[in-house]
Scaffold this motif. Structure first.
Motif, short mmCIF file in Angstrom:
data_model
loop_
_atom_site.label_atom_id
_atom_site.label_comp_id
_atom_site.label_asym_id
_atom_site.label_seq_id
_atom_site.Cartn_x
_atom_site.Cartn_y
_atom_site.Cartn_z
N GLU A 129 3.48 11.42 -6.34
CA GLU A 129 4.67 12.16 -7.15
C GLU A 129 4.31 13.24 -6.23
N ASN A 130 4.34 14.07 -6.47
CA ASN A 130 4.23 15.45 -6.43
C ASN A 130 4.05 15.78 -4.50
N LEU A 131 4.46 15.17 -3.88
CA LEU A 131 4.82 14.79 -2.21
C LEU A 131 6.70 14.82 -2.13
N LYS A 132 6.72 14.57 -3.33
CA LYS A 132 8.75 14.85 -3.55
C LYS A 132 9.01 13.98 -2.38
N LEU A 133 8.25 12.86 -1.63
CA LEU A 133 9.19 11.65 -0.08
C LEU A 133 9.88 10.79 -1.44
N GLU A 134 11.22 10.64 -0.23
CA GLU A 134 12.35 9.40 -0.44
C GLU A 134 11.56 8.39 0.41
N VAL A 135 11.95 7.59 -0.38
CA VAL A 135 12.29 6.36 1.19
C VAL A 135 12.48 5.25 0.82
N TYR A 136 13.25 4.67 2.37
CA TYR A 136 14.07 3.66 2.57
C TYR A 136 13.47 2.89 3.05
N ASP A 141 11.01 -8.25 6.05
CA ASP A 141 10.63 -9.20 5.50
C ASP A 141 10.11 -9.99 4.84
N GLU A 142 10.98 -11.01 3.96
CA GLU A 142 10.56 -11.92 3.18
C GLU A 142 10.74 -13.05 2.95
N ASN A 143 10.13 -14.53 3.66
CA ASN A 143 10.45 -15.32 4.25
C ASN A 143 11.63 -15.42 5.18
N GLY A 144 11.70 -15.14 5.77
CA GLY A 144 12.70 -14.37 6.90
C GLY A 144 14.32 -14.44 6.35
N LYS A 145 13.56 -12.86 6.25
CA LYS A 145 14.82 -12.78 5.43
C LYS A 145 14.73 -11.10 5.11
N TRP A 146 16.04 -10.36 4.91
CA TRP A 146 15.90 -8.63 5.58
C TRP A 146 15.94 -8.16 3.96
N LYS A 147 14.87 -7.20 3.54
CA LYS A 147 14.72 -7.28 1.60
C LYS A 147 14.89 -5.58 2.24
N THR A 148 15.11 -4.73 1.46
CA THR A 148 14.38 -3.17 1.07
C THR A 148 13.78 -2.53 -0.10
N TYR A 149 13.33 -1.37 -0.16
CA TYR A 149 12.81 -1.06 -0.96
C TYR A 149 13.00 0.04 -1.31
N THR A 150 14.02 1.03 -1.91
CA THR A 150 13.96 2.13 -2.14
C THR A 150 13.92 2.69 -3.30
N SER A 151 13.63 4.33 -2.84
CA SER A 151 12.58 5.22 -4.11
C SER A 151 13.76 5.29 -5.64
N GLU A 152 13.72 5.40 -6.68
CA GLU A 152 14.71 5.40 -7.43
C GLU A 152 15.58 7.32 -7.17
N SER A 153 14.85 7.63 -6.87
CA SER A 153 15.61 9.22 -6.54
C SER A 153 16.81 9.44 -5.78
N LEU A 154 16.49 8.26 -4.73
CA LEU A 154 17.54 8.31 -4.09
C LEU A 154 18.55 7.18 -3.93
N LYS A 155 18.64 6.39 -5.10
CA LYS A 155 19.26 5.52 -5.11
C LYS A 155 20.71 5.72 -5.70
N LYS A 156 20.81 6.55 -5.82
CA LYS A 156 22.65 7.55 -6.35
C LYS A 156 23.08 8.06 -4.85
N LYS A 176 1.09 -0.86 0.42
CA LYS A 176 0.20 0.14 -0.52
C LYS A 176 0.62 1.43 0.15
N SER A 177 1.91 1.45 0.69
CA SER A 177 3.08 2.33 0.80
C SER A 177 3.38 2.52 -0.37
N ILE A 178 4.23 1.38 -1.90
CA ILE A 178 4.50 1.64 -2.89
C ILE A 178 3.33 2.78 -3.47
N GLY A 179 2.36 1.68 -3.28
CA GLY A 179 1.04 2.02 -4.25
C GLY A 179 1.22 3.49 -4.01
N PHE A 180 0.94 4.25 -2.98
CA PHE A 180 1.00 5.96 -1.83
C PHE A 180 1.57 6.18 -2.81
N LEU A 181 3.23 6.13 -2.76
CA LEU A 181 3.90 6.94 -3.23
C LEU A 181 3.90 6.66 -5.07
#
Length: 335
Positions: free
Chosen positions: A303-310, A314-329, A294-299
């Motif tokens: 886009e006009n809010l100009k929020l960046e997220v990290y 948890d995915e099957n017991g392992k940590w995964k991450t999601y990063t805004s495209e503009s934040l990756k650099k 839901k958070s990714i869908g909201f973002l």
């Protein structure tokens, strides 16, 4: 103030040292709002502003701390008559209403009765069952509270306001604005893990570390990533610091205002970067309630809010991450 959300300096480790020609490095630290603050700024005159900072934080506490019986918010929650709100209160109330509307109620300052009953507020924890939770939910709806003529109008007397998910981010903004009013344009302000930075150190942007979402009580924190921050604010919310175990269930301080129960999903922590701390803080909490999808869908829709997220999840017991495209650099993952 913010014992509900307590991502202390241990949650966000400031990683920088600075040198600058003709400018003195000033470092301030202290205690406020149930946590600590750390401020670093480059000064032309060497003036220490600790007393002024402490005074500002005390004023904010006197306005919005539910832990102070005589604060404006406590007096409103206790239904005292003719309580006039101050400018601090008005700014936070209006931003809260804005975020609540944007997130369709996933952020809600009237969640106070539930926060208290689950044992994360200033009152004693209650024994809860479905009937009690459903009863308390009748008091949770941001639309039932309005600001008119500098007074708060509640549709139901038992409604209680709780700014703990947004007040520290706003406090960081207040301190940053104060420093800028003194001509300081290179600074980093951290309060309870919420951060705002401007300018540079050693000719590069400030660097802020994001902790791994570990439940261990160790004083040594392992970093998950490091992000460059300049003229932006950063806030982190997570379910791994403030929680307790009851009947083999982990109950987090992040209360879902729609269900009345602690939020349960695979999202472990949300780091949000915005133009100001008040916005970053509010959305970090809202995303913890909404969950990953839901958070990714909201973002994507806002886009006009100009929020960046990290996000760390948890995915099957392992940590995964999601990063805004503009934040990756501007972010470096360490694992």
């Amino acid at each position: 103030m913010k014992n509900v959300l307590l991502p202390l300096l241990s949650t966000l480790l400031i990683l920088a040292s600075c040198t600058s020609d003709k400018k003195e490095i000033i470092k301030l630290e202290g205690n406020s709002q149930g946590t600590t603050y750390h401020i670093t700024y480059l000064s032309n005159d060497g003036i220490l502003y600790k007393k002024a900072v402490d005074s500002l934080l005390a004023e904010i506490d006197g306005s919005m701390s539910t832990w102070i019986p005589t604060s404006i918010i406590s007096r409103i929650n206790n239904n005292e008559e003719n309580v006039i709100v101050d400018d601090y209160f008005k700014v936070v109330f209006n931003k809260s209403a804005e975020v609540s509307k944007k997130t369709e109620g996933n952020f809600d300052i009237t969640v106070g009765p539930l926060v208290n009953s689950w044992g994360f507020g200033p009152t004693t924890k209650n024994t809860l069952n479905k009937a009690k939770v459903d009863s308390l939910l009748q008091l949770v709806n941001y639309k039932m509270v309005t600001l008119k003529d500098n007074k708060i109008i509640k549709e139901k007397p038992a409604i209680k306001i709780d700014f703990n998910a947004i007040a520290q981010g706003y406090s960081v903004d207040v301190i940053a604005d104060f420093l800028e009013s003194k001509g300081i344009d290179n600074y980093l302000v951290e309060l309870g893990g919420e951060i705002k930075a401007k300018g540079k150190k050693e000719n590069e942007e400030w660097k802020v570390g994001i902790d791994q979402p570990s439940e261990e009580k160790s004083t040594e924190r392992k970093l998950e990533a490091v992000v460059n921050l300049n003229n932006r604010a950063l806030a982190t919310s997570g379910n791994y610091r403030k929680f307790y175990i009851e009947e083999n269930q982990k109950l987090s301080h992040i209360i879902d205002p729609k269900t009345g129960y602690p939020a349960k999903h695979n999202l472990l922590s949300t780091t949000v970067i915005a133009d100001d701390g008040i916005t970053a803080d509010a959305y970090a909490t809202a995303f913890m309630v909404m969950g990953l999808k839901k958070s990714i869908g909201f973002l994507e829709k806002n886009e006009n809010l100009k929020l960046e997220v990290y996000f760390i999840y948890d995915e099957n017991g392992k940590w995964k991450t999601y990063t805004s495209e503009s934040l990756k650099k501007r972010i470096k993952e360490l694992h």
